[in-house]
Design a protein around this motif. Sequence first.
Motif, PDB file in Angstrom:
ATOM      1  N   ASP A  67     -19.892  -3.324   8.671  1.00 29.38           N
ATOM      2  CA  ASP A  67     -19.107  -3.337   9.912  1.00 29.38           C
ATOM      3  C   ASP A  67     -19.769  -2.552  11.044  1.00 29.38           C
ATOM      4  O   ASP A  67     -19.070  -1.993  11.907  1.00 29.38           O
ATOM      5  N   SER A  68     -21.081  -2.504  11.047  1.00 32.49           N
ATOM      6  CA  SER A  68     -21.790  -1.813  12.117  1.00 32.49           C
ATOM      7  C   SER A  68     -22.456  -2.811  13.054  1.00 32.49           C
ATOM      8  O   SER A  68     -22.550  -4.008  12.769  1.00 32.49           O
ATOM      9  N   THR A  69     -22.911  -2.322  14.196  1.00 31.47           N
ATOM     10  CA  THR A  69     -23.658  -3.119  15.169  1.00 31.47           C
ATOM     11  C   THR A  69     -25.028  -2.493  15.355  1.00 31.47           C
ATOM     12  O   THR A  69     -25.134  -1.284  15.580  1.00 31.47           O
ATOM     13  N   ILE A  70     -26.068  -3.301  15.245  1.00 27.40           N
ATOM     14  CA  ILE A  70     -27.438  -2.805  15.380  1.00 27.40           C
ATOM     15  C   ILE A  70     -28.212  -3.696  16.337  1.00 27.40           C
ATOM     16  O   ILE A  70     -27.797  -4.814  16.656  1.00 27.40           O
ATOM     17  N   MET A  71     -29.349  -3.179  16.806  1.00 29.30           N
ATOM     18  CA  MET A  71     -30.304  -3.979  17.551  1.00 29.30           C
ATOM     19  C   MET A  71     -31.547  -4.199  16.693  1.00 29.30           C
ATOM     20  O   MET A  71     -31.982  -3.283  15.980  1.00 29.30           O
ATOM     21  N   ILE A  72     -32.082  -5.404  16.758  1.00 22.43           N
ATOM     22  CA  ILE A  72     -33.324  -5.726  16.073  1.00 22.43           C
ATOM     23  C   ILE A  72     -34.246  -6.423  17.054  1.00 22.43           C
ATOM     24  O   ILE A  72     -33.884  -7.438  17.654  1.00 22.43           O
ATOM     25  N   GLU A  73     -35.439  -5.889  17.219  1.00 24.00           N
ATOM     26  CA  GLU A  73     -36.450  -6.531  18.053  1.00 24.00           C
ATOM     27  C   GLU A  73     -37.170  -7.575  17.227  1.00 24.00           C
ATOM     28  O   GLU A  73     -37.086  -7.589  16.001  1.00 24.00           O
ATOM     29  N   SER A  74     -37.869  -8.474  17.885  1.00 17.24           N
ATOM     30  CA  SER A  74     -38.561  -9.542  17.169  1.00 17.24           C
ATOM     31  C   SER A  74     -39.668  -8.971  16.291  1.00 17.24           C
ATOM     32  O   SER A  74     -40.216  -7.914  16.542  1.00 17.24           O
ATOM     33  N   GLY A  75     -40.002  -9.699  15.229  1.00 15.04           N
ATOM     34  CA  GLY A  75     -41.030  -9.263  14.292  1.00 15.04           C
ATOM     35  C   GLY A  75     -40.711  -9.776  12.910  1.00 15.04           C
ATOM     36  O   GLY A  75     -39.533  -9.997  12.557  1.00 15.04           O
ATOM     37  N   SER A  76     -41.741  -9.969  12.108  1.00 18.68           N
ATOM     38  CA  SER A  76     -41.537 -10.564  10.795  1.00 18.68           C
ATOM     39  C   SER A  76     -40.743  -9.655   9.862  1.00 18.68           C
ATOM     40  O   SER A  76     -39.842 -10.111   9.150  1.00 18.68           O
ATOM     41  N   THR A  77     -41.039  -8.358   9.842  1.00 20.86           N
ATOM     42  CA  THR A  77     -40.290  -7.455   8.975  1.00 20.86           C
ATOM     43  C   THR A  77     -38.851  -7.301   9.462  1.00 20.86           C
ATOM     44  O   THR A  77     -37.925  -7.175   8.652  1.00 20.86           O
ATOM     45  N   CYS A  78     -38.658  -7.359  10.770  1.00 18.98           N
ATOM     46  CA  CYS A  78     -37.297  -7.315  11.315  1.00 18.98           C
ATOM     47  C   CYS A  78     -36.506  -8.546  10.890  1.00 18.98           C
ATOM     48  O   CYS A  78     -35.307  -8.456  10.618  1.00 18.98           O
ATOM     49  N   ALA A  79     -37.153  -9.696  10.829  1.00 18.59           N
ATOM     50  CA  ALA A  79     -36.481 -10.906  10.361  1.00 18.59           C
ATOM     51  C   ALA A  79     -36.049 -10.740   8.908  1.00 18.59           C
ATOM     52  O   ALA A  79     -34.937 -11.146   8.523  1.00 18.59           O
ATOM     53  N   LEU A  80     -36.901 -10.138   8.098  1.00 22.02           N
ATOM     54  CA  LEU A  80     -36.556  -9.911   6.692  1.00 22.02           C
ATOM     55  C   LEU A  80     -35.426  -8.898   6.560  1.00 22.02           C
ATOM     56  O   LEU A  80     -34.604  -8.999   5.638  1.00 22.02           O
ATOM     57  N   LEU A  81     -35.366  -7.923   7.454  1.00 22.49           N
ATOM     58  CA  LEU A  81     -34.235  -6.987   7.458  1.00 22.49           C
ATOM     59  C   LEU A  81     -32.934  -7.740   7.711  1.00 22.49           C
ATOM     60  O   LEU A  81     -31.939  -7.535   6.999  1.00 22.49           O
ATOM     61  N   ALA A  82     -32.923  -8.596   8.713  1.00 18.87           N
ATOM     62  CA  ALA A  82     -31.710  -9.354   9.015  1.00 18.87           C
ATOM     63  C   ALA A  82     -31.289 -10.199   7.815  1.00 18.87           C
ATOM     64  O   ALA A  82     -30.104 -10.264   7.470  1.00 18.87           O
ATOM     65  N   ALA A  83     -32.258 -10.838   7.155  1.00 18.77           N
ATOM     66  CA  ALA A  83     -31.943 -11.650   5.977  1.00 18.77           C
ATOM     67  C   ALA A  83     -31.423 -10.791   4.826  1.00 18.77           C
ATOM     68  O   ALA A  83     -30.526 -11.210   4.085  1.00 18.77           O
ATOM     69  N   ALA A  84     -31.988  -9.589   4.669  1.00 15.69           N
ATOM     70  CA  ALA A  84     -31.527  -8.690   3.611  1.00 15.69           C
ATOM     71  C   ALA A  84     -30.065  -8.308   3.823  1.00 15.69           C
ATOM     72  O   ALA A  84     -29.275  -8.257   2.872  1.00 15.69           O
ATOM     73  N   LEU A  85     -29.681  -8.060   5.060  1.00 12.33           N
ATOM     74  CA  LEU A  85     -28.283  -7.744   5.357  1.00 12.33           C
ATOM     75  C   LEU A  85     -27.384  -8.927   5.024  1.00 12.33           C
ATOM     76  O   LEU A  85     -26.270  -8.763   4.505  1.00 12.33           O
TER      77      LEU A  85
END
Length: 248
Positions: free
Chosen positions: A88-106
């Motif tokens: 239930d949190s809000t985060i910012m993610i900048e573009s990047g391959s590892t950032c994409a994997l973070l979003a998928a992990a969530l």
Amino acid sequence: MLNQRLENILKLVNQAQKISVNALATQLDVSVVTIRKDLTLLESRGLLRREQGVAVVNQPDNLNFRLAQHYDAKQRIALAAAELVADDSTIMIESGSTCALLAAALGDQQKHVTIITNSYYIANYVAQYPFLEVFVLGGQYQPTAQVGVGPLTQQLLMNFHVQHLFVGTDGYEATTGFSSRDIQRNEVVQAMANRADQLTVLTDSTKFQRPSLIHQFRLDQVTRVITDTALAPSVATALKARVTLQTV
């Protein structure tokens, strides 16, 4: 996380650029049927392309190509970063391959997370996860990186404030800190940092070998760095004196 055989297939395809199914089966000592199933899985994740009887590396300007480089290390980094994100949190993610994997992990963890990003690639990458809500910042569209940049993107950022911002990087130098290769993306990520309490850099250890073109962040602007265990000991020691360092 990919198993070791899948990781080895990625390495062989990336090294050869194009390699036959039969050659992969021989080098990995498994059946052609097994290799075909593995290639189907890797292609479904966008990590390579298949043609008649061969596996082909994605083009270097394709974001999936970057995702496939050091994939296993990036996946471990992404999972470590996901532990920092509360439900239930809000985060910012900048573009990047590892950032994409973070979003998928969530998404895989079924966390209810709102993601603010300038990356259309990331928004599409996690579109299948029902628990993730994604706000994509508009602006001038960069088709290669699939991101929004420019004054409009920066203006839209003024409407948000978050605890965590997660970013990638293109290079590092001990005295100046982290660096980027694209000035417009760099301007946006700096604007993102102004709207976040904590800044976490997610990057594999190869990015610490040389600086890139444009200054991105000083070390005193960075809260945390998550990278892999191949990081040089001298670099790790210097980082630990300035930021929270996590190697996985």
